[in-house]
Write an enzyme that holds these catalytic residues in place. Structure first.
Site, PDB file in Angstrom:
ATOM      1  N   ASP A  80      15.274 -49.579 -58.906  1.00 20.93           N
ATOM      2  CA  ASP A  80      14.535 -47.831 -58.511  1.00 20.93           C
ATOM      3  C   ASP A  80      13.241 -47.884 -60.391  1.00 20.93           C
ATOM      4  OD1 ASP A  80      14.544 -45.161 -57.045  1.00 20.93           O
ATOM      5  OD2 ASP A  80      13.283 -45.569 -57.888  1.00 20.93           O
TER       6      ASP A  80
HETATM    7  C1  GLC Z   1      10.896 -42.982 -56.993  1.00 18.16           C
HETATM    8  C2  GLC Z   1      12.051 -43.133 -55.576  1.00 18.16           C
HETATM    9  C3  GLC Z   1      11.723 -44.551 -54.553  1.00 18.16           C
HETATM   10  C4  GLC Z   1      10.482 -44.744 -54.694  1.00 18.16           C
HETATM   11  C5  GLC Z   1       9.940 -45.027 -56.238  1.00 18.16           C
HETATM   12  C6  GLC Z   1       8.982 -46.017 -56.114  1.00 18.16           C
HETATM   13  O1  GLC Z   1      11.346 -42.645 -58.183  1.00 18.16           O
HETATM   14  O2  GLC Z   1      13.585 -42.945 -55.966  1.00 18.16           O
HETATM   15  O3  GLC Z   1      12.648 -44.324 -53.366  1.00 18.16           O
HETATM   16  O4  GLC Z   1       9.868 -45.414 -53.982  1.00 18.16           O
HETATM   17  O5  GLC Z   1      10.181 -44.283 -57.573  1.00 18.16           O
HETATM   18  O6  GLC Z   1       7.335 -44.492 -56.336  1.00 18.16           O
END
Ligand code: GLC
Length: 739
Positions: free
Chosen positions: A265
């Site tokens: 993430d």
């Molecule tokens: C965020 C989220 C994730 C998302 C990623 C990209 O912090 O936790 O679900 O896909 O970043 O935006």
């Protein structure tokens, strides 16, 4: 897998390996790096990095000209010409916004959910996006958590069926098809158990709970061929998911045999040091690469340290090659080496009539009628002189879209007020009063206008709930009653004596025990998306009928949380007889330590609305529950059926649900578990036989040894219209293989 598919897969593996052999270590690490590219142009540093083969993926760029330029730099100006993965959070629509996922889950309709994902993929692919970070399939049993909005609810079976349907929608029959994009099962795993419903908080999940509750939707997504997974920000029992070898190696690779791409993430690799799991970025890069995270999102620990970790032999070249293979495989499966560029003219325009119609159908099917006293709904337009439409969400094109709408276009939104006026403005006075400025406003200054309007109206439709920003990532609430002064507004309007219809626009279940007392009917529409207004208006006016069922429990008060239907029985379960309400305890009541059971003194021990609950504009009865046998053998199956009868005044759609309880287990088992469901449309007066088939595999669970087991024994089974159904039968599972 068909022969053609297996030949194609073999060919892709050959191409992956042939390309891998030509790559330098720096180019390999480049494929393991994803950078944020938002901005609508290609800055110099990004241009050089793509030319130099130091980037394998970008995210958040959706200007198709810029995306094509990034692909051109990768394909035509880098040494090996490897195209880019282009990621974006396309969670419940791109330009055409569908109901938030918890809303779509209320439809219990895999086909509908898959259609929505397909449309979202098509609109996103037209902008050069080839990878979405969805479906989010974290089991969510704590509605204080903001991300319950993007989940598919509290039940592993329902979330698994719908999550797999989303994967199929996004990815289509072939990832190389136009309009197909790679899906991403997230957040692996256990994120929904974040303590106190506070985002990113610690999770402590015993392994059999993890395997019986939190992992099944991910297994269903893997079985559906999901191309990628994303690790969770959270730690699992002290080991952050982004460096968790049990999750990423033992379960995903060794048990499930998945070769999907695993992406971290946003900066979750760098955060390993913040967790206190690593010393610094270099250590974080080591722990994540060693656990099997193939690609780093946003942070640069791999770009900064992976080469030296390989040189120091802490990470092997084999480990790097495995990660790069997982990345390249997705690119080949997407057909990017053949067609890296996007021609928007090859796609239908976004928010076209077909897409809007699908969003409308989804909004209708996602609505859940929670309460309908004295048939307050549907409204009969010809009997209405004045309709008072009240509330901050009745005419707000943006708020009805909900969370995670990076690319949603509020100009396409149709609001409740507009839709009601379009439909009956010629026959009734559809008047509006906001009542409160926003859902959070605490003042009562605008109440008078709303109350005066309600006094002269035949019905008051209050559209209340949460602004979109009050749910979603990092937006958790410790008190999940209606925010601001909305409940006071509802009460003030109800005091006029005018019939009150509460339309609930919300990103989560709310604690509504006191609020719903002031409404004759309550229709939960979640955040319904672009076409929420027409859908809600048609539901209110009876042009369409509600059919949704709750995918998540509504508590009476926040203090009941966690409260969910598939709970364990405990050794002292509460009964109506054993329950004692706080006001009924006599002064100086004697302290006793026997006969006590499990409940809270100051609230009823049941939820306000249980999982699977949802009313309709008709009435369905369940009769004659039967089983094909009372004895299920290990190598056999059992059919369980029921008559479903529409005894109400109009045609209806009913979501028939099958629940099972394993009465004695190697570990204590939930008092009910959803095992199957089906949607049936019933004409007025129609009786339909509905049947399900159960096999011993449906009764399997992970016991103390953390292996999937099926145990002989006694089972209860229910079929009904909610998890609270009382229509029950029983059977035994016997293992006569030992005879
Ligand atoms: C965020 C989220 C994730 C998302 C990623 C990209 O912090 O936790 O679900 O896909 O970043 O935006």
């Amino acid at each position: 897998m068909t022969r053609a598919a297996s030949l194609r897969a073999a060919s892709i593996e050959q191409q992956v390996n042939a390309l891998l052999e030509r790559m330098t270590l720096e180019e390999k690490i480049g494929q393991m790096s994803q950078v944020n590219a938002a901005g609508g142009h290609v800055p110099a540093h990004l241009r050089e990095a793509v030319r130099g083969g130091r980037i394998g993926s970008v995210l958040n760029e959706v200007d198709v000209t810029t995306v094509n330029e990034l692909q051109r730099l990768a394909v035509e100006e880098s040494r090996l010409g490897i195209p880019l993965l282009v990621g974006r959070d396309v969670i419940h629509g791109f330009k055409t916004v569908f109901p938030i996922p918890i809303g779509q889950a209320s439809s219990w309709d895999p086909t509908l959910v898959s259609t929505g994902a397909r449309i979202a993929a098509d609109e996103a692919a037209a902008h050069g996006v080839n990878w979405t970070f969805a479906p989010m399939i974290d089991i969510a049993r704590d509605p204080r958590w903001g991300r319950v909005a993007e989940s598919l609810g509290e039940d592993p079976y329902l979330a698994g069926v719908l999550g797999a349907a989303m994967v199929r929608g996004f990815q289509g029959d072939d990832l190389a098809d136009r309009g197909s994009i790679a899906a991403c099962a997230k957040h692996f795993a256990g994120y929904g158990a974040s303590e106190s419903g506070r985002d990113y908080n610690s999770t402590n999940i015993p392994e059999n709970e993890l395997r019986n509750v939190y992992l099944p939707p991910f297994k269903a997504a893997v079985d559906a061929g999901v191309a990628t997974l994303m690790t969770s920000f959270s730690d699992l029992d002290g080991v952050p998911a982004t460096a968790n070898t049990f999750l990423l190696r033992d379960v995903l690779r060794d048990e499930w045999r998945s070769d999907a791409l695993v992406v971290s993430d946003w900066e979750s690799i760098r955060q390993l040091a913040v967790h206190g799991f690593t010393e610094d970025d270099r250590d974080s890069a080591y722990q994540a690469a060693n656990a099997g995270v193939d690609m780093e999102m946003a942070s640069t620990t791999y770009a900064d340290h992976l080469a030296s970790l390989v040189h120091d032999k802490r990470i092997s070249m084999q480990q790097v090659d495995t990660a790069v293979r997982n990345v390249l495989r997705v690119k080949f499966r997407l057909g990017l080496f053949d067609e890296p560029y996007t021609d928007p003219a090859a796609f239908l325009p976004a928010a076209n009539d077909a897409h809007l119609q699908a969003a409308y159908d989804a909004a209708v099917a996602s609505a859940v009628l929670l309460k309908n006293d004295d048939w307050a709904l549907p409204l009969h337009a010809d009997q209405l002189g004045t309709i008072a439409v009240i509330g901050p969400l009745a005419d707000d094109p943006y708020e009805q879209l909900g969370t995670w709408v990076f690319d949603g276009d509020a100009s396409h939104s149709r609001t409740v007020l507009r839709a009601l006026r379009e439909r009956i403005g010629d026959r009734a006075d559809v008047a509006y009063a906001r009542g409160v400025a926003t859902t959070r406003s605490r003042g009562h200054d605008d109440f008078a206008e709303a109350v005066a309007l309600a006094e002269r109206a035949d019905v008051a439709v209050l559209v209340l709930g949460e602004e979109a920003i009050l749910s979603g990532e990092a937006h958790c609430r410790a008190d999940i009653t209606l925010p601001g002064a909305q409940e006071a507004l509802l009460k003030a309007v109800a005091a006029t004596g005018t019939k009150v219809i509460l339309v609930l626009m919300t990103g989560r279940p709310l604690a509504l025990e006191s609020a719903v007392r002031h409404a004759h009917a309550v229709l939960c529409v979640w955040h319904p998306g672009t076409m929420g207004g027409p859908a809600i208006a048609d539901l209110l006016l009876g042009e369409r009928a509600p059919s949704g069922k709750l995918p998540v429990t509504f508590p009476r008060v926040t203090g009941q949380i966690p409260i969910y239907y598939a709970h364990r029985n405990t050794g002292k379960p509460v009964t109506h007889e054993s329950y004692v309400f706080i006001d009924d305890i006599e002064a100086r009541a004697p302290q006793v330590s026997v006969g006590n059971t499990s409940f809270h003194l100051d609230t009823a021990f049941t939820p306000l609305y249980p999982f699977g609950h949802g009313l309709s504009y008709s009435h369905v009865e369940y009769e004659h529950l039967w089983t094909s046998t009372a004895v299920l053998r290990m190598n056999g199956s059992l059919t369980i059926g029921v008559d479903v009868v529409n005894v109400g005044p109009r045609d209806t759609t009913e979501i028939v649900q099958l629940y099972v309880r394993d009465l004695v287990g190697d570990i204590t088992r939930p008092v009910r578990e959803l095992k199957a469901f089906t949607r049936v449309s019933l004409a007025r007066g129609e009786r339909r036989q509905v049947e399900f088939t159960l096999t011993p595999r449906d009764l399997a669970f992970f016991g103390r040894a953390h292996r999937l087991i099926v145990e002989p024994g006694r089972f209860h089974a229910w079929i009904g219209g909610s998890s609270a159904t009382e229509l029950r039968t029983e059977f035994v599972l016997v293992d006569d293989s030992t005879r």
